[in-house]
Design a protein around this motif. Structure first.
Motif, mmCIF file in Angstrom:
data_model
loop_
_atom_site.group_PDB
_atom_site.id
_atom_site.type_symbol
_atom_site.label_atom_id
_atom_site.label_comp_id
_atom_site.label_asym_id
_atom_site.label_seq_id
_atom_site.Cartn_x
_atom_site.Cartn_y
_atom_site.Cartn_z
ATOM 1 N N GLU A 1 0.825 -1.215 0.000
ATOM 2 C CA GLU A 1 0.000 0.000 0.000
ATOM 3 C C GLU A 1 0.861 1.268 0.000
ATOM 4 O O GLU A 1 0.552 2.255 -0.671
ATOM 5 C CB GLU A 1 -0.957 -0.010 1.198
ATOM 6 C CG GLU A 1 -2.169 -0.873 0.891
ATOM 7 C CD GLU A 1 -2.885 -1.403 2.104
ATOM 8 O OE1 GLU A 1 -2.584 -0.944 3.228
ATOM 9 O OE2 GLU A 1 -3.736 -2.294 1.923
ATOM 10 N N ARG B 1 2.203 1.856 -3.436
ATOM 11 C CA ARG B 1 1.139 2.360 -4.316
ATOM 12 C C ARG B 1 0.930 3.857 -4.099
ATOM 13 O O ARG B 1 0.826 4.627 -5.048
ATOM 14 C CB ARG B 1 -0.149 1.585 -4.025
ATOM 15 C CG ARG B 1 -1.018 1.479 -5.253
ATOM 16 C CD ARG B 1 -2.077 0.444 -5.197
ATOM 17 N NE ARG B 1 -2.715 0.295 -3.917
ATOM 18 C CZ ARG B 1 -3.542 -0.694 -3.640
ATOM 19 N NH1 ARG B 1 -3.830 -1.601 -4.546
ATOM 20 N NH2 ARG B 1 -4.107 -0.797 -2.463
ATOM 21 N N GLU B 2 0.936 4.223 -2.820
ATOM 22 C CA GLU B 2 0.731 5.642 -2.484
ATOM 23 C C GLU B 2 1.866 6.504 -3.046
ATOM 24 O O GLU B 2 1.626 7.562 -3.639
ATOM 25 C CB GLU B 2 0.698 5.729 -0.947
ATOM 26 C CG GLU B 2 0.263 7.027 -0.375
ATOM 27 C CD GLU B 2 0.452 7.006 1.153
ATOM 28 O OE1 GLU B 2 0.026 6.030 1.807
ATOM 29 O OE2 GLU B 2 1.061 7.952 1.666
ATOM 30 N N SER C 1 1.860 6.766 -6.887
ATOM 31 C CA SER C 1 0.774 7.577 -7.479
ATOM 32 C C SER C 1 0.918 9.065 -7.149
ATOM 33 O O SER C 1 0.146 9.883 -7.615
ATOM 34 C CB SER C 1 -0.580 7.058 -6.973
ATOM 35 O OG SER C 1 -0.653 7.300 -5.588
ATOM 36 N N LYS C 2 1.923 9.424 -6.355
ATOM 37 C CA LYS C 2 2.096 10.850 -5.976
ATOM 38 C C LYS C 2 2.490 11.712 -7.151
ATOM 39 O O LYS C 2 3.310 11.292 -7.967
ATOM 40 C CB LYS C 2 3.190 10.968 -4.899
ATOM 41 C CG LYS C 2 2.660 10.947 -3.484
ATOM 42 C CD LYS C 2 3.706 11.571 -2.551
ATOM 43 C CE LYS C 2 4.065 10.582 -1.450
ATOM 44 N NZ LYS C 2 5.157 10.922 -0.608
#
Ligand code: ADP
Length: 478
Positions: free
Chosen positions: A470, A473-474, A477-478
């Motif tokens: 997770e 992923r965070e 995607s920033k």
């Protein structure tokens, strides 16, 4: 999702401490989340190139105004399908083990120079390779320059820096770094402040994400007491989370561990006693199934809190237990344990080396595992110990606090407790915890319950690998 792990250690090929356990195990667990994860590591003298390896890249890399040839070999991390990339450079990596003293290295090359060069190799590999990761997961100071290199060279890859031990920061001098890198304002700032470049600090300032290895340590390091001079940088980021380490339950499995004589499970933890007798015989301790056997399997350093023992040793000698120590470290501590073993060889034993096989045997044979750390980012030892039904005595700090549930004095939480946790870092607190543990040891029913609780706890990487997934992923995607 494609992730590249960059690190100085990786079990089972290059292990010095818990960092190796993490780098050798987390990638396997990440594969469960459909991640294409690979590991890159220097090819040290102590690593034999695996038979299945093939060269996937070769290039020249700058070192000390010279150009050095580097070859990247790809194999599989033993016992897995995780691709392992080994950077071969005979002069810098191939002449020593993981860490070497400056005098042992050729031309006085220090570990700092060795790992700065490794970071350069990884950056170059990222530029040239057809396989392009979405994120580089860098571990500790050794590869903390990577986020800086990636930024300066505008490589299209995100970075996560995991801090396994804030106390180790890596200090470089200006002449170790190319002008291109020294032109970065934060490096100039370090240089102006102290005449050294703090590599971990640079990683903290430049990585897209930073985390550490337990929630409590993540909080502790934002205080001056545990911040090792970097608490302000960590507070300023505001996003540093703690993800508790797990253990590799294939490597650490008491029901089929190839190094132990008697396999067991939580339903037959009594069989540990048979292993105890075998170990007592091996180490020259008195063979006695009744005597509680306490073990230390650790670097022998001030961080681990073993200097709490000498002031209370006279009192401890009045209690009934045996102590077996496996580890190397600070000369004073080594001498302390050596003297104990020399004076009372049937009660105390010390083995001053790194011995994976003996470590497994000690976890499987012991009743109690001792790790009274002053600070502890996560700690793998107490996790393995609990998994093997060895009840930990630990101090309430970092990952020790997050992973061991203290049995309270009135025994109201015997359904959940997994060990003995003391608060204050002082010898008296440790002494009374020894007394409490050894008293409870004679209460077989409660002790079995503690073992059962400890062995039932899930210390696998399943949950934590999901948290890393997770986090990746965070960041991506920033
Ligand atoms: P560290 O601060 O050294 O990383 P951890 O508890 O996180 O401490 O991890 C230590 C790891 O190294 C554990 O897997 C432990 O079993 C292992 N270990 C420590 N010392 C030795 C030794 N002398 N021989 C074999 N294994 C060791």
């Amino acid at each position: 999702m494609k992730i590249l792990f960059a690190a100085s250690e990786c079990a089972p090929l290059a292990k010095v401490g818990g960092l190796a356990d993490v780098v050798g195990a987390l990638p396997k667990a990440l594969q469960n989340w459909d991640i294409d994860v690979r590991i890159i590591l220097p090819l040290y003298k102590t690593i034999a190139l695996p038979a299945d390896s093939r060269m996937v890249s070769s290039f020249a890399c700058q070192y000390n105004k010279k150009s050095l040839e580097v070859k990247i070999f790809q194999a599989c991390l033993p016992g897995s399908t995780v691709p392992l990339l080994l950077a071969e450079q005979p002069e810098l990596f191939g002449s020593s083990g993981v860490y070497g003293s400056p005098t042992a290295a050729p031309n006085g090359t220090t570990d700092t120079e060795k790992f700065l060069f490794f970071s350069e190799c990884v950056a170059k590999f990222l530029e040239l390779s057809d396989w392009k990761p979405d994120l580089v997961h860098a571990h500790d100071w050794h590869v903390s320059l990577l986020p800086v290199l990636i930024k300066i060279r505008k490589l299209p890859v995100k970075t996560l820096l995991t801090i396994h031990n804030l106390a180790m920061q890596g200090l470089a001098s200006q002449d170790m770094l190319e002008d291109e890198i020294m032109s970065e304002p934060t490096l100039k700032q370090d240089w102006a402040r102290s005449g050294k470049i703090n590599l971990l600090r640079q990683g903290i300032l430049h990585a897209d994400g930073v985390n550490t290895v337990s929630p409590t340590y993540a909080e502790e390091i934002t205080t001056p007491e545990f911040g090792e001079g970097l608490d302000k940088e960590l507070i300023n980021r505001g996003d540093v989370i703690g993800i508790l380490n797990g253990i590799d339950d294939v490597v650490w499995n008491e029901s089929n561990d190839p190094f132990i004589t008697n396999h067991y499970s939580k339903f037959s933890a009594g069989l540990k006693t048979e292993n105890k007798i075998v170990l007592q015989q091996k180490l020259g301790l008195e063979k006695n199934a009744e005597t509680p056997l306490i073990v230390v399997i650790s670097r022998l350093t001030g961080q681990k809190g073993f200097n709490l023992l000498p002031p209370i040793m006279d009192k401890l000698l009045e209690l009934n237990f045996q102590l077996a120590v496996l580890g190397v470290g600070e000369p004073d501590l080594e001498k302390f344990f050596e003297k104990l073993a020399a004076d009372r060889p049937t009660r105390f034993s010390v083995t001053k080396k790194f011995d994976e096989q003996l470590a497994h045997q000690m976890y499987a044979s012991s009743d109690i595992f001792l790790m009274p750390s002053k600070f502890e980012p996560c700690g793998l030892g107490q996790l393995i110990a609990m998994h093997y039904g060895s009840i930990p005595i630990v101090r309430a700090t970092g990952g020790l606090k997050d992973s061991v549930e203290n049995i309270d004095d009135s025994l109201t939480n015997t359904e959940k407790a997994t060990g003995f946790v003391f608060e204050d870092f002082n010898p008296e607190a440790l002494l009374s915890t020894f007394q409490k543990a050894l008293t409870l040891y004679s209460n077989t029913e409660v002790w079995r319950q503690l073992q059962n609780n400890a062995m039932t706890r899930d210390f696998s990487w399943y949950t934590s690998s999901r948290k890393y997934f997770e986090l990746y992923r965070e960041i991506i995607s920033k």
